[in-house]
Design a protein around this motif. Structure first.
Motif, PDB file in Angstrom:
ATOM      1  N   ASN A 158      68.062  42.243  45.800  1.00 27.92           N
ATOM      2  CA  ASN A 158      68.065  43.603  45.636  1.00 27.92           C
ATOM      3  C   ASN A 158      66.645  44.021  45.117  1.00 27.92           C
ATOM      4  OD1 ASN A 158      68.734  46.071  44.441  1.00 27.92           O
ATOM      5  ND2 ASN A 158      70.632  45.497  43.880  1.00 27.92           N
ATOM      6  N   ALA A 159      66.333  45.098  46.117  1.00 30.27           N
ATOM      7  CA  ALA A 159      65.047  45.803  45.752  1.00 30.27           C
ATOM      8  C   ALA A 159      64.842  46.289  44.301  1.00 30.27           C
ATOM      9  CB  ALA A 159      64.796  46.902  46.676  1.00 30.27           C
ATOM     10  N   THR A 160      65.669  46.493  43.499  1.00 28.70           N
ATOM     11  CA  THR A 160      65.359  46.645  42.389  1.00 28.70           C
ATOM     12  C   THR A 160      65.605  45.647  41.273  1.00 28.70           C
ATOM     13  OG1 THR A 160      67.797  47.257  41.927  1.00 28.70           O
ATOM     14  CG2 THR A 160      66.670  49.092  42.511  1.00 28.70           C
ATOM     15  N   ASP A 161      65.498  44.258  41.492  1.00 28.71           N
ATOM     16  CA  ASP A 161      65.456  43.120  41.082  1.00 28.71           C
ATOM     17  C   ASP A 161      64.346  42.980  40.095  1.00 28.71           C
ATOM     18  OD1 ASP A 161      68.221  42.668  41.313  1.00 28.71           O
ATOM     19  OD2 ASP A 161      68.014  41.154  42.658  1.00 28.71           O
ATOM     20  N   VAL A 162      63.235  43.293  40.994  1.00 30.12           N
ATOM     21  CA  VAL A 162      61.714  43.141  40.534  1.00 30.12           C
ATOM     22  C   VAL A 162      60.975  44.238  41.462  1.00 30.12           C
ATOM     23  CG1 VAL A 162      59.892  41.605  40.673  1.00 30.12           C
ATOM     24  CG2 VAL A 162      62.062  40.558  40.468  1.00 30.12           C
ATOM     25  N   VAL A 163      60.410  45.036  40.482  1.00 34.37           N
ATOM     26  CA  VAL A 163      59.534  46.018  41.304  1.00 34.37           C
ATOM     27  C   VAL A 163      58.177  46.065  40.491  1.00 34.37           C
ATOM     28  CG1 VAL A 163      61.274  47.666  41.288  1.00 34.37           C
ATOM     29  CG2 VAL A 163      60.518  47.747  39.249  1.00 34.37           C
ATOM     30  N   VAL A 164      57.019  46.531  41.348  1.00 30.70           N
ATOM     31  CA  VAL A 164      55.601  46.419  40.757  1.00 30.70           C
ATOM     32  C   VAL A 164      55.826  47.613  39.872  1.00 30.70           C
ATOM     33  CG1 VAL A 164      53.290  46.747  41.522  1.00 30.70           C
ATOM     34  CG2 VAL A 164      54.873  45.527  43.024  1.00 30.70           C
ATOM     35  N   LYS A 165      55.180  47.187  38.661  1.00 28.02           N
ATOM     36  CA  LYS A 165      55.029  48.540  37.518  1.00 28.02           C
ATOM     37  C   LYS A 165      53.555  48.961  37.682  1.00 28.02           C
ATOM     38  CE  LYS A 165      55.967  48.909  32.693  1.00 28.02           C
ATOM     39  NZ  LYS A 165      57.152  50.058  32.752  1.00 28.02           N
ATOM     40  N   PHE A 166      52.605  47.871  37.767  1.00 31.98           N
ATOM     41  CA  PHE A 166      51.229  48.501  37.908  1.00 31.98           C
ATOM     42  C   PHE A 166      50.461  47.602  39.046  1.00 31.98           C
ATOM     43  CE2 PHE A 166      52.490  49.039  33.180  1.00 31.98           C
ATOM     44  CZ  PHE A 166      52.553  50.312  33.284  1.00 31.98           C
ATOM     45  N   VAL A 167      49.454  48.507  39.568  1.00 36.77           N
ATOM     46  CA  VAL A 167      48.191  47.543  40.048  1.00 36.77           C
ATOM     47  C   VAL A 167      47.118  47.804  39.661  1.00 36.77           C
ATOM     48  CG1 VAL A 167      47.239  47.273  42.535  1.00 36.77           C
ATOM     49  CG2 VAL A 167      49.743  47.703  42.394  1.00 36.77           C
ATOM     50  N   LEU A 168      46.496  46.946  38.926  1.00 35.84           N
ATOM     51  CA  LEU A 168      45.318  47.140  38.357  1.00 35.84           C
ATOM     52  C   LEU A 168      44.028  46.693  39.440  1.00 35.84           C
ATOM     53  CD1 LEU A 168      46.178  45.256  34.958  1.00 35.84           C
ATOM     54  CD2 LEU A 168      46.726  47.561  35.688  1.00 35.84           C
ATOM     55  N   GLU A 169      43.131  47.617  39.432  1.00 40.37           N
ATOM     56  CA  GLU A 169      41.971  47.406  40.475  1.00 40.37           C
ATOM     57  C   GLU A 169      40.835  47.697  39.641  1.00 40.37           C
ATOM     58  OE1 GLU A 169      43.852  48.778  44.717  1.00 40.37           O
ATOM     59  OE2 GLU A 169      43.488  50.438  43.311  1.00 40.37           O
ATOM     60  N   GLY A 170      39.955  47.023  39.823  1.00 38.68           N
ATOM     61  CA  GLY A 170      38.815  46.886  38.844  1.00 38.68           C
ATOM     62  C   GLY A 170      37.622  45.852  39.197  1.00 38.68           C
ATOM     63  N   HIS A 171      38.186  44.599  39.741  1.00 41.23           N
ATOM     64  CA  HIS A 171      37.420  43.353  40.000  1.00 41.23           C
ATOM     65  C   HIS A 171      36.773  43.897  41.510  1.00 41.23           C
ATOM     66  CE1 HIS A 171      38.177  40.777  36.618  1.00 41.23           C
ATOM     67  NE2 HIS A 171      39.355  41.148  36.576  1.00 41.23           N
ATOM     68  N   THR A 172      35.735  43.336  41.585  1.00 40.67           N
ATOM     69  CA  THR A 172      34.967  43.528  42.937  1.00 40.67           C
ATOM     70  C   THR A 172      35.243  42.435  43.859  1.00 40.67           C
ATOM     71  OG1 THR A 172      32.778  42.810  41.724  1.00 40.67           O
ATOM     72  CG2 THR A 172      33.301  45.260  41.792  1.00 40.67           C
ATOM     73  N   ARG A 173      35.456  41.395  43.082  1.00 41.55           N
ATOM     74  CA  ARG A 173      35.807  39.762  43.858  1.00 41.55           C
ATOM     75  C   ARG A 173      37.112  39.375  43.588  1.00 41.55           C
ATOM     76  NH1 ARG A 173      30.653  35.944  44.795  1.00 41.55           N
ATOM     77  NH2 ARG A 173      32.080  35.134  46.306  1.00 41.55           N
ATOM     78  N   GLY A 174      37.597  38.183  44.134  1.00 39.52           N
ATOM     79  CA  GLY A 174      38.929  37.509  43.935  1.00 39.52           C
ATOM     80  C   GLY A 174      39.141  37.393  42.346  1.00 39.52           C
ATOM     81  N   VAL A 175      40.319  37.577  41.966  1.00 36.04           N
ATOM     82  CA  VAL A 175      40.889  37.437  40.555  1.00 36.04           C
ATOM     83  C   VAL A 175      41.618  36.131  40.530  1.00 36.04           C
ATOM     84  CG1 VAL A 175      42.074  38.407  38.871  1.00 36.04           C
ATOM     85  CG2 VAL A 175      41.274  39.855  40.595  1.00 36.04           C
ATOM     86  N   ASN A 176      40.968  35.134  39.710  1.00 40.10           N
ATOM     87  CA  ASN A 176      41.458  33.909  39.629  1.00 40.10           C
ATOM     88  C   ASN A 176      42.498  33.772  38.341  1.00 40.10           C
ATOM     89  OD1 ASN A 176      39.788  33.020  41.527  1.00 40.10           O
ATOM     90  ND2 ASN A 176      38.324  32.745  39.846  1.00 40.10           N
ATOM     91  N   TRP A 177      42.548  34.601  37.368  1.00 37.46           N
ATOM     92  CA  TRP A 177      43.363  34.400  36.328  1.00 37.46           C
ATOM     93  C   TRP A 177      43.960  35.801  35.672  1.00 37.46           C
ATOM     94  CZ3 TRP A 177      45.746  29.867  35.530  1.00 37.46           C
ATOM     95  CH2 TRP A 177      46.496  29.550  34.541  1.00 37.46           C
ATOM     96  N   ALA A 178      44.936  35.714  35.263  1.00 41.24           N
ATOM     97  CA  ALA A 178      45.494  36.950  34.434  1.00 41.24           C
ATOM     98  C   ALA A 178      46.623  36.523  33.392  1.00 41.24           C
ATOM     99  CB  ALA A 178      46.191  38.044  35.328  1.00 41.24           C
ATOM    100  N   THR A 179      46.584  36.966  32.165  1.00 35.93           N
ATOM    101  CA  THR A 179      47.596  36.690  31.171  1.00 35.93           C
ATOM    102  C   THR A 179      47.557  37.812  30.358  1.00 35.93           C
ATOM    103  OG1 THR A 179      47.932  35.018  29.515  1.00 35.93           O
ATOM    104  CG2 THR A 179      45.745  35.896  29.654  1.00 35.93           C
ATOM    105  N   PHE A 180      48.907  37.781  29.629  1.00 38.11           N
ATOM    106  CA  PHE A 180      49.184  38.769  28.496  1.00 38.11           C
ATOM    107  C   PHE A 180      48.671  38.381  27.215  1.00 38.11           C
ATOM    108  CE2 PHE A 180      52.949  39.370  31.567  1.00 38.11           C
ATOM    109  CZ  PHE A 180      52.548  40.705  31.754  1.00 38.11           C
TER     110      PHE A 180
END
Length: 423
Positions: A158-180
């Motif tokens: 179901n398309a509503t099961d998981v939705v993109v909430k935010f797309v964070l753009e700011g890194h100028t090369r590949g992002v290797n890690w993200a954490t809360f």
């Protein structure tokens, strides 16, 4: 103890992601054989294998409450699995390069992912939790390729099961890690642009707060300190760095001569951290738990929060006596390692690892009235250790010169001793 306990060798090729279950005797692993394996570390066997990814599996984590596992892969997808039913319950598509990491939020129905497409994405999985609570049965995937295509189209899940909430753009090369952050609405990310970025989010938007710069090669992993306002990061520049979260300044750098660092994690309860490098791993503490202390009669003198305090065992009273040197703004100062008390002169020697090994001589108030006193100008010097040897004499061990210095109360050297060399 640094002792190898067990080997688990069912993966074919490198293993890239691994994590323990928060409460059960399980751990999950993912590797270059495209497989996700769940193990019981007590029985020392693999319980089952989850298959569906079409490329290397980068990370694998358990959900803190639900019977779920989240995995990130070079096939540009993130998958969520129910490890009890052993089925894939969601395929998260949208990234257009290798997904380097993905993890659940510790409290909320969110997922954060990092990708070499230079973005960090935050996903809302509340629909998935609601479907799970309603007892909906996931459909068994027979064809991983077909399931991935249908997942992308929103027909299979179901398309509503998981939705993109935010797309964070700011890194100028590949992002290797993200954490809360464990308790605050913050996200930490790092990447091949050698930067560590802090993001803040609310219900409607997410934005970049600040950037920590100082690494001079790819930053592979970063995390928030569980209890202090610190950030830890490690990099292919062969360093682990500690940053002040509030000021975004570099506090300390720990360097390894030959090995690049690749991953970093914190113990969920203890003051322990681990970092993986080219030839193994290191386990370390950032700060000592046991304070510098000394006892005399019914009193205990100890250091806490840049103060020398006194605790009376008879009355159970505890009070600050004198303030000691604290770290300048934006700098990290190791806490004192040991204390030596001179009751005759009411003086204290504190030894720490600051400046490669140093000591400080403080004079305590003769009559303590319960009010904290100003330390004034403490006498300082270099040395690995310092201890009182008489009423008005103390000894300092100088390892660099391989000698022991005897000093008086004015901190002047009165005698030098060359100790015998032992082999």
């Amino acid at each position: 103890m640094g002792t190898l306990l067990e080997r688990f060798e069912e993966h074919e090729g490198p293993v890239r992601g691994i994590s323990f279950h928060p409460s059960q005797e399980l751990f999950v692993s993912g590797g270059d054989d495209y497989k996700v394996k769940v193990w019981n570390y007590r029985t020392r066997r693999c319980l089952f294998t989850l298959q569906g990814h079409l490329d290397y599996v980068r990370t694998a984590y358990f959900h803190p409450e639900q019977p779920w596992i989240i995995t990130a892969s070079d096939d540009q997808t993130i998958r969520i699995w129910n490890w009890q039913s052993r089925q894939c319950i969601a395929v998260l598509t949208g990234h257009n390069h290798y997904v380097m990491s993905a993890e659940f939020h510790p409290k909320e129905d969110l997922v954060v992912s990092a990708c070499l497409d230079q973005t960090v994405r935050v996903w809302d999985i509340s629909g998935l939790r609601q479907k799970s609570a309603a007892g909906a049965q996931p459909v068994m995937m027979a064809d991983p390729l077909a399931s991935q295509r249908m997942g992308a189209q929103g027909d299979f899940f179901n398309a509503t099961d998981v939705v993109v909430k935010f797309v964070l753009e700011g890194h100028t090369r590949g992002v290797n890690w993200a954490t809360f952050h464990p308790t605050m609405p913050l996200i930490l990310s790092c990447g091949d642009d050698r930067q560590i970025k802090i993001w803040r989010m609310n219900d409607s938007r997410a934005w970049e707060v600040d950037t920590c710069r100082g690494h001079y090669n790819n930053v592979n992993s970063a995390l928030f300190h569980p209890k202090r306002e610190f950030i830890l990061s490690d990099s292919e520049d062969k360093t682990i760095r500690v940053w002040d979260t509030t000021r975004r300044t570099l506090l300390a750098t720990f360097r390894r001569e030959q090995d690049r660092f690749w991953c970093l994690t914190a113990h969920p309860e203890l003051n322990l951290f681990a970092a993986g490098h080219d030839n193994g791993l290191i386990v370390f503490k950032l700060e000592r738990e046991r304070p510098a202390a000394a006892s005399h009669h019914n009193n205990l003198l100890y250091v806490r929060e840049s103060q020398i305090r006194i605790h009376d065992f008879t009355s159970n009273n505890d009070a600050a006596m004198i303030a000691i040197r604290s770290a300048p703004a934006g700098q990290y100062l190791p806490p004192p390692r040991s204390m030596s008390f001179n009751p005759a002169e009411k003086a204290v020697l504190l030894t720490s690892d600051a400046d490669g090994g140093s000591y400080e001589l403080y004079s305590l108030p003769r009559q303590f009235n319960g009010q904290i006193a100003d330390a004034g100008q403490a006498r300082r010097g270099t040395g690995t250790s310092a201890i009182w040897t008489g009423r008005n004499r103390f000894a300092v061990l100088d390892k660099t010169q391989q000698q022991i210095l005897i000093k008086d109360m004015t901190n002047q050297t009165t005698k030098t001793i060359q100790p015998p060399v032992t082999v």
